[in-house]
Write an enzyme that holds these catalytic residues in place. Structure first.
Site, PDB file in Angstrom:
ATOM      1  N   ARG A  51      -1.249 -12.840  -4.079  1.00  0.00           N
ATOM      2  CA  ARG A  51      -1.468 -13.390  -2.747  1.00  0.00           C
ATOM      3  C   ARG A  51      -2.803 -13.012  -2.133  1.00  0.00           C
ATOM      4  NH1 ARG A  51       3.416 -13.497  -3.566  1.00  0.00           N
ATOM      5  NH2 ARG A  51       2.969 -11.507  -4.467  1.00  0.00           N
ATOM      6  N   THR A  52      -3.123 -11.733  -2.176  1.00  0.00           N
ATOM      7  CA  THR A  52      -4.307 -11.314  -1.433  1.00  0.00           C
ATOM      8  C   THR A  52      -5.550 -11.961  -2.036  1.00  0.00           C
ATOM      9  OG1 THR A  52      -3.194  -9.266  -0.891  1.00  0.00           O
ATOM     10  CG2 THR A  52      -5.549  -9.313  -0.536  1.00  0.00           C
ATOM     11  N   LYS A  80     -17.694   0.422 -17.873  1.00  0.00           N
ATOM     12  CA  LYS A  80     -18.880   1.096 -18.437  1.00  0.00           C
ATOM     13  C   LYS A  80     -19.237   2.331 -17.621  1.00  0.00           C
ATOM     14  CE  LYS A  80     -20.924  -3.333 -19.801  1.00  0.00           C
ATOM     15  NZ  LYS A  80     -22.025  -4.246 -19.463  1.00  0.00           N
ATOM     16  N   ARG A 101     -10.436  -4.801  -3.623  1.00  0.00           N
ATOM     17  CA  ARG A 101      -9.178  -4.059  -3.802  1.00  0.00           C
ATOM     18  C   ARG A 101      -9.395  -3.045  -4.912  1.00  0.00           C
ATOM     19  NH1 ARG A 101      -3.121  -6.293  -4.476  1.00  0.00           N
ATOM     20  NH2 ARG A 101      -3.452  -6.469  -2.240  1.00  0.00           N
ATOM     21  N   HIS A 129      -4.172  -1.498   4.130  1.00  0.00           N
ATOM     22  CA  HIS A 129      -4.275  -2.896   3.705  1.00  0.00           C
ATOM     23  C   HIS A 129      -4.420  -3.746   4.968  1.00  0.00           C
ATOM     24  CE1 HIS A 129      -3.852  -6.521   1.561  1.00  0.00           C
ATOM     25  NE2 HIS A 129      -2.754  -6.294   0.866  1.00  0.00           N
TER      26      HIS A 129
HETATM   27  C1  NCD Z   1       1.096  -5.607  -1.006  1.00  0.00           C
HETATM   28  C2  NCD Z   1       0.044  -4.662  -1.526  1.00  0.00           C
HETATM   29  O1  NCD Z   1      -0.724  -5.032  -2.418  1.00  0.00           O
HETATM   30  O2  NCD Z   1      -0.018  -3.573  -1.010  1.00  0.00           O
HETATM   31  N1  NCD Z   1       0.981  -6.896  -1.523  1.00  0.00           N
HETATM   32  C3  NCD Z   1       0.181  -7.786  -0.894  1.00  0.00           C
HETATM   33  O3  NCD Z   1      -1.010  -7.590  -0.758  1.00  0.00           O
HETATM   34  N2  NCD Z   1       0.756  -8.857  -0.340  1.00  0.00           N
HETATM   35  C4  NCD Z   1       2.452  -5.077  -1.141  1.00  0.00           C
HETATM   36  C5  NCD Z   1       2.941  -4.637  -2.486  1.00  0.00           C
HETATM   37  O4  NCD Z   1       2.218  -4.736  -3.499  1.00  0.00           O
HETATM   38  O5  NCD Z   1       4.078  -4.208  -2.555  1.00  0.00           O
END
Ligand code: NCD
Length: 304
Positions: A51-52, A80, A101, A129
């Site tokens: 999703r993100t 590397k 991320r 997040h």
């Molecule tokens: C979350 C995350 O990555 O922290 N997912 C997301 O970004 N929608 C929650 C999760 O991974 O449980």
């Protein structure tokens, strides 16, 4: 330079403006279809994501911009031995904005300090997040009509769940928000959240183990997955993973207007039978994630 590393990087006023913009995008997406023409988003994902990452990329495409990047650590020069700081310094030459991320807490902050372009934290380890929080706030405000006067249950892995940490930090700034923190003893919120955020802001909260005990009191239930990748030992994960399962029977204990949110991905913590309950809002929530990321990109590029 504007970066979004923590949910507190936006004031309550800036946040309101951002959510208004997201609602306007939802109403009339066409109006924004060319707003980012000629701009590029770098999507730097050192950790798995559906999703993100895809919602960031969809957001930039919806705005008429372009996307470049990588979706796993193994395909970047990190293998590397390149540091995040060096990577972002170089990416600053290729893109106008970056979403990152990373499995390490603080990685997005380090990146922002070396960056020539706005950096958005798309999740740093078990820490924060903020764009999931923006998604959550937009969902709550759009569906409940307010961000104050709410009793919110946060359930599951409150220790490693970064979405929970960011959401608490953002919500304590609103009046009369009460939390019920529902978790097994070993997965309670870290003390920097309990003492440093909840107690410091005199927020009313209680910690319980049983979900059934909390359900009748909630305006909103935020379910989370047990964060397998953050456990040191697989046996502990196996012991914890099915601790909570929200099903139709438990939903009977909740009020008729209680929303169920979940950042997704879901594992077993919400039975699929709950999906058809009108109170289940987690798929709608994923849709809001695109609007809010569009609004954020526009804001950070000063195009709003
Ligand atoms: C979350 C995350 O990555 O922290 N997912 C997301 O970004 N929608 C929650 C999760 O991974 O449980």
């Amino acid at each position: 330079m504007n970066h979004i590393i923590s949910p507190l990087d936006l004031s309550v006023e800036e946040l309101d403006k951002l959510l208004d913009l997201a609602n306007d995008i939802e109403r009339d997406p066409e109006k924004y279809a060319h707003a980012c023409e000629g701009k590029r988003l770098a999507s730097l994902f050192y950790e798995p994501s559906t999703r993100t990452r895809l919602s960031f990329e969809a957001a930039m495409m919806n705005l008429g911009g372009k996307v470049l990047g990588f979706s796993e650590q193994g395909s970047s020069s990190a293998t590397k031995g390149e540091s995040v700081a060096d990577t972002i310094r170089v990416v600053s030459c290729y893109a106008h904005i970056a979403a990152i991320r990373h499995p390490k807490e603080g990685a997005a902050l380090v990146a922002s300090m070396a960056s020539q372009i706005p950096v958005i934290n798309a999740g740093d380890g078990g820490h924060q997040h903020p764009t999931q929080t923006l998604t959550d706030l937009l969902t709550i405000r759009s569906m409940k009509g307010r961000l104050d006067n709410l009793t919110i249950g946060l359930c599951g892995d409150l220790r490693f769940g970064r979405t929970v940490h960011s959401l608490i930090e953002a919500l304590v700034r609103y009046d009369n928000v009460n939390f019920i923190l529902i978790s097994p003893e070993e997965l309670r919120v870290p003390s920097y959240i309990r003492e440093g955020v909840l107690q410091k802001n005199n927020v009313s909260y209680r910690e319980v183990v049983r979900l059934e005990e909390a359900l009748p009191d909630l305006d909103l239930l935020y379910m989370t997955r047990v964060q397998r990748e953050r456990f040191f030992n697989e046996n502990d994960y196996v012991r914890m993973k099915d601790f909570y399962i929200l099903d139709e029977i438990k939903m009977k204990l909740a009020g008729p207007d209680m929303l169920v949110l979940h950042p997704l991905p879901r594992v077993n913590e919400i039975s699929v039978e709950v999906d058809k309950d009108p109170r289940a809002a987690y798929f709608k929530q994923a849709q809001y994630g695109v609007y809010v990321r569009m609004a954020l990109i526009l804001t950070l590029l000063n195009l709003a």
